[in-house]
Design a protein around this motif. Structure first.
Motif, mmCIF file in Angstrom:
data_model
loop_
_atom_site.group_PDB
_atom_site.id
_atom_site.type_symbol
_atom_site.label_atom_id
_atom_site.label_comp_id
_atom_site.label_asym_id
_atom_site.label_seq_id
_atom_site.Cartn_x
_atom_site.Cartn_y
_atom_site.Cartn_z
ATOM 1 N N TYR A 147 75.807 91.622 25.897
ATOM 2 C CA TYR A 147 75.716 92.347 24.625
ATOM 3 C C TYR A 147 76.963 92.147 23.791
ATOM 4 O O TYR A 147 76.889 91.989 22.564
ATOM 5 C CB TYR A 147 75.493 93.838 24.904
ATOM 6 C CG TYR A 147 75.300 94.679 23.670
ATOM 7 C CD1 TYR A 147 74.043 94.818 23.092
ATOM 8 C CD2 TYR A 147 76.369 95.326 23.062
ATOM 9 C CE1 TYR A 147 73.853 95.585 21.952
ATOM 10 C CE2 TYR A 147 76.192 96.098 21.923
ATOM 11 C CZ TYR A 147 74.925 96.220 21.373
ATOM 12 O OH TYR A 147 74.758 96.973 20.234
ATOM 13 N N LEU A 148 78.122 92.131 24.428
ATOM 14 C CA LEU A 148 79.379 91.933 23.714
ATOM 15 C C LEU A 148 79.424 90.571 23.035
ATOM 16 O O LEU A 148 79.799 90.450 21.865
ATOM 17 C CB LEU A 148 80.550 92.088 24.685
ATOM 18 C CG LEU A 148 81.955 91.834 24.125
ATOM 19 C CD1 LEU A 148 82.332 92.903 23.109
ATOM 20 C CD2 LEU A 148 82.977 91.793 25.251
ATOM 21 N N CYS A 149 79.018 89.530 23.754
ATOM 22 C CA CYS A 149 79.069 88.176 23.199
ATOM 23 C C CYS A 149 78.010 87.961 22.123
ATOM 24 O O CYS A 149 78.181 87.102 21.250
ATOM 25 C CB CYS A 149 78.888 87.145 24.312
ATOM 26 S SG CYS A 149 80.205 87.127 25.526
ATOM 27 N N SER A 150 76.912 88.712 22.155
ATOM 28 C CA SER A 150 75.826 88.526 21.192
ATOM 29 C C SER A 150 76.052 89.295 19.897
ATOM 30 O O SER A 150 75.503 88.915 18.862
ATOM 31 C CB SER A 150 74.490 88.955 21.812
ATOM 32 O OG SER A 150 74.206 88.208 22.977
ATOM 33 N N THR A 151 76.847 90.339 19.931
ATOM 34 C CA THR A 151 76.968 91.211 18.763
ATOM 35 C C THR A 151 78.343 91.202 18.122
ATOM 36 O O THR A 151 78.476 91.582 16.964
ATOM 37 C CB THR A 151 76.627 92.656 19.139
ATOM 38 O OG1 THR A 151 77.542 93.116 20.163
ATOM 39 C CG2 THR A 151 75.215 92.757 19.671
ATOM 40 N N SER A 152 79.370 90.808 18.848
ATOM 41 C CA SER A 152 80.727 90.922 18.322
ATOM 42 C C SER A 152 80.930 89.986 17.137
ATOM 43 O O SER A 152 80.571 88.813 17.177
ATOM 44 C CB SER A 152 81.749 90.598 19.422
ATOM 45 O OG SER A 152 83.062 90.633 18.899
ATOM 46 N N ASN A 153 81.510 90.506 16.067
ATOM 47 C CA ASN A 153 81.895 89.691 14.922
ATOM 48 C C ASN A 153 83.335 89.996 14.512
ATOM 49 O O ASN A 153 83.694 89.893 13.352
ATOM 50 C CB ASN A 153 80.952 89.921 13.745
ATOM 51 C CG ASN A 153 80.982 91.355 13.243
ATOM 52 O OD1 ASN A 153 81.326 92.266 13.981
ATOM 53 N ND2 ASN A 153 80.608 91.562 11.990
ATOM 54 N N ILE A 154 84.148 90.365 15.501
ATOM 55 C CA ILE A 154 85.563 90.646 15.286
ATOM 56 C C ILE A 154 86.357 89.535 15.957
ATOM 57 O O ILE A 154 86.276 89.354 17.178
ATOM 58 C CB ILE A 154 85.967 92.015 15.855
ATOM 59 C CG1 ILE A 154 85.133 93.131 15.209
ATOM 60 C CG2 ILE A 154 87.451 92.276 15.651
ATOM 61 C CD1 ILE A 154 85.392 94.502 15.796
ATOM 62 N N GLY A 155 87.089 88.778 15.173
ATOM 63 C CA GLY A 155 87.860 87.685 15.717
ATOM 64 C C GLY A 155 89.083 88.170 16.476
ATOM 65 O O GLY A 155 89.611 89.254 16.239
ATOM 66 N N SER A 156 89.547 87.357 17.421
ATOM 67 C CA SER A 156 90.751 87.670 18.189
ATOM 68 C C SER A 156 91.741 86.532 18.063
ATOM 69 O O SER A 156 92.267 86.033 19.045
ATOM 70 C CB SER A 156 90.397 87.914 19.660
ATOM 71 O OG SER A 156 89.786 86.761 20.213
ATOM 72 N N GLU A 157 91.973 86.101 16.819
ATOM 73 C CA GLU A 157 92.831 84.939 16.609
ATOM 74 C C GLU A 157 94.278 85.215 16.989
ATOM 75 O O GLU A 157 95.054 84.285 17.219
ATOM 76 C CB GLU A 157 92.758 84.494 15.147
ATOM 77 C CG GLU A 157 93.337 85.483 14.133
ATOM 78 C CD GLU A 157 92.375 86.573 13.753
ATOM 79 O OE1 GLU A 157 92.739 87.440 12.934
ATOM 80 O OE2 GLU A 157 91.256 86.569 14.298
ATOM 81 N N LEU A 158 94.663 86.498 17.079
ATOM 82 C CA LEU A 158 96.041 86.810 17.442
ATOM 83 C C LEU A 158 96.270 86.679 18.941
ATOM 84 O O LEU A 158 97.388 86.399 19.371
ATOM 85 C CB LEU A 158 96.391 88.240 16.981
ATOM 86 C CG LEU A 158 96.324 88.487 15.476
ATOM 87 C CD1 LEU A 158 96.675 89.933 15.160
ATOM 88 C CD2 LEU A 158 97.260 87.537 14.726
ATOM 89 N N LEU A 159 95.235 86.898 19.739
ATOM 90 C CA LEU A 159 95.385 86.870 21.191
ATOM 91 C C LEU A 159 94.576 85.769 21.850
ATOM 92 O O LEU A 159 94.563 85.671 23.068
ATOM 93 C CB LEU A 159 94.964 88.224 21.787
ATOM 94 C CG LEU A 159 95.773 89.436 21.305
ATOM 95 C CD1 LEU A 159 95.183 90.721 21.860
ATOM 96 C CD2 LEU A 159 97.226 89.308 21.734
ATOM 97 N N GLY A 160 93.892 84.963 21.097
ATOM 98 C CA GLY A 160 93.093 83.892 21.664
ATOM 99 C C GLY A 160 92.730 82.879 20.603
ATOM 100 O O GLY A 160 92.967 83.083 19.413
#
Length: 508
Positions: free
Chosen positions: A342-355
């Protein structure tokens, strides 16, 4: 098969239950006769799986497939259940069909449209990210881009995946129309950005042959289509990714000429061949989900059912119900497979600072997640056959005496039940294979040209990382043409009548 007189009445009852979301009725009918899962209507050859997928009844979709429904069955127009789910944006149904290994590369009989076209033409970006999940390896985004651009990458095993991804994303429907053309025409800039991240060809041109009637002109690029649609940000994204302002189509028209023809005067300063306007730099899409492939493969192999918790097993910190079965690479935080999917299908928040771009932030520590791994203590043998997604055989009827759902399994199905969707919210079937395609200011004699209306929620999923436009440009971003049903503007009348026959059953 299944349309005999003996089961016709029961089959129609199952059709009604699948359309209305009546899980109790559907389960009762399938318990009495599992062969009803293969029933299809006489007119459009729509199966119960087509109806349940189009209406978004995820629980009934899983029930039908577990009882032997063919996940790749086609109706009279050659459309699969995956295409119907992508048409109406039911991403949970798309996820379920992918878990049962449906074929995403198939095209329909009318114009060769894939599920990617149906998702892009209606702006369903979550469906789009799921459809291409099997082609995007769970690896750093920089290495994926390096392989696509011909550079040296450390992980050589991803090269065939990138070749298949490029071929699938750029697959053209009738008339040479790609998914990028349709997303650009309708102004879905989030879909345009995601397709370009998936190496969509920004220079792809339409053909001068086929049954489609293209009023924009053969030889048109996605920038021509974006100019016709009138969305400023779509044009900026295409230009930032290498689109050419000086590309002529077969009518000898530049994107600037298309904008003038369709009254998009606010695009003229940007589309002028010698324009000096600065095009903003856009970061990778927030909908780029790198760990999606890894968690899909784990769910297919071990299923979504988890064994009962024991004293030495920690529950998932997200749902607090199921034991942890997967771990995120990097931070090593453990989740259950359902929450991770569910997390991978719905998340639209980038983590460019940590990944890297495309990584999903961990819900516990916000560390960027690129892939998931299966915990060594999990045992696949404890999963029941009818709930194990990796062992699903849609072409066979499971025996009822050995594969009955136990009472312990019933609550698991109930937790993912999707509420019934009223047929009133669905758009009426228009005279085109793409119901949402609309080219305003029609020159035909069927009626007056449609007017412009503000687009609701156009900037809902817009990334805050991109450069903010000016006040005047911001107004132009929300301008969206109204739908028109003129059959000779884009597609032929023959294709329209065939698809209307299939879809009128579902929308009735």
């Amino acid at each position: 098969m299944g349309n005999s007189f003996g089961c016709s009445a029961s089959g129609e009852r199952l059709i009604s239950a699948a359309r209305d979301g009546d899980f109790v009725e559907a389960k009762m009918l399938l318990d009495c006769n599992p062969c009803l899962a293969k029933y299809s209507t006489f007119g459009g050859l729509n199966s119960p799986l087509h109806f349940a997928s189009a209406k978004g009844h995820n629980e009934i979709v899983a029930l039908l497939i577990e009882n032997g429904a063919d996940v790749n069955s086609r109706n009279y127009c050659g459309q699969t259940a995956l295409m119907q789910a992508c048409r109406y944006g039911h991403w949970e149904v798309v996820q379920t069909l992918l878990l049962f290994r449906c074929k995403v590369t198939r095209g329909d009989y009318l114009s060769g449209r894939t599920a990617l076209h149906f998702a892009a033409v209606n702006g369903h970006v979550r469906c789009l990210r799921l459809v291409v999940a099997d082609f995007v390896p769970s690896s750093p985004y920089d290495s994926i881009n390096g392989q696509a651009n011909g550079g040296d990458a450390s992980n050589c095993r991803n090269k065939p995946d990138q070749s298949a991804l490029t071929k699938f994303v750029n697959k053209a429907a009738d008339g040479g129309i790609t998914a990028l053309h349709m997303a650009a025409l309708n102004g879905y800039f989030d879909c345009v950005q995601l397709l370009l991240n998936f190496q969509a060809n920004v220079s792809a041109v339409t053909f001068d042959y086929g049954t489609s009637m293209d009023m924009i002109g053969a030889g048109s690029t996605p920038l021509h289509y974006a100019a016709c649609g009138g969305n400023l940000k779509c044009c900026q994204i295409l230009l930032a990714n290498g689109a050419s302002r000086s590309m002529l189509n077969c009518h000898g028209c530049l994107p600037l000429d298309v904008a003038k023809t369709w009254g998009r005067h606010w695009l003229e300063p940007l589309l002028t061949p010698n324009s000096e306007l600065t095009v903003p730099v856009f970061t990778p899409s927030n909908y780029l989900s790198l760990p999606l492939m890894s968690i899909l493969n784990i769910a297919r192999e071990f299923g979504l059912q988890s064994s009962a918790t024991t004293d030495d097993t920690d529950n998932c910190a997200v749902c607090l119900e199921r034991p942890c079965t997967v771990a995120a690479e990097g931070c090593r935080h453990e989740l259950c497979v359902r929450c991770a999917l569910y997390l991978c299908s719905t998340s639209n928040i980038g983590s460019e600072l940590l990944g890297p771009p495309g990584s999903i932030p961990c819900p516990l520590c916000r560390h960027g997640i690129i892939s998931f791994t299966k915990l060594p203590g999990s045992q696949a043998k404890e999963i029941k056959l009818n709930m194990s997604l990796g062992l699903c055989t849609p072409c066979m009827i499971h025996t009822r005496e050995s594969n009955h759902l136990t009472p312990a399994c019933t609550p698991e199905i109930r937790k993912n039940r999707v509420a019934s969707v009223s047929s009133d919210i669905f758009c009426p079937v228009t005279c085109s294979p793409f119901p949402s395609v609309a080219i305003p200011m029609c020159t035909c004699n069927d009626g007056s040209c449609p007017s412009f209306e503000p687009r609701e929620g156009a900037t809902e999923d817009e990334s805050s990382r991109s450069q903010s436009p000016s006040v005047d440009e911001d107004k132009m971003l929300t301008v969206r043409p109204e739908r028109t049903s003129c059959s000779k503007m884009f597609w032929s009348r023959r294709s329209c009548s065939r698809e209307q026959q299939c879809n009128s059953e579902i929308n009735s």
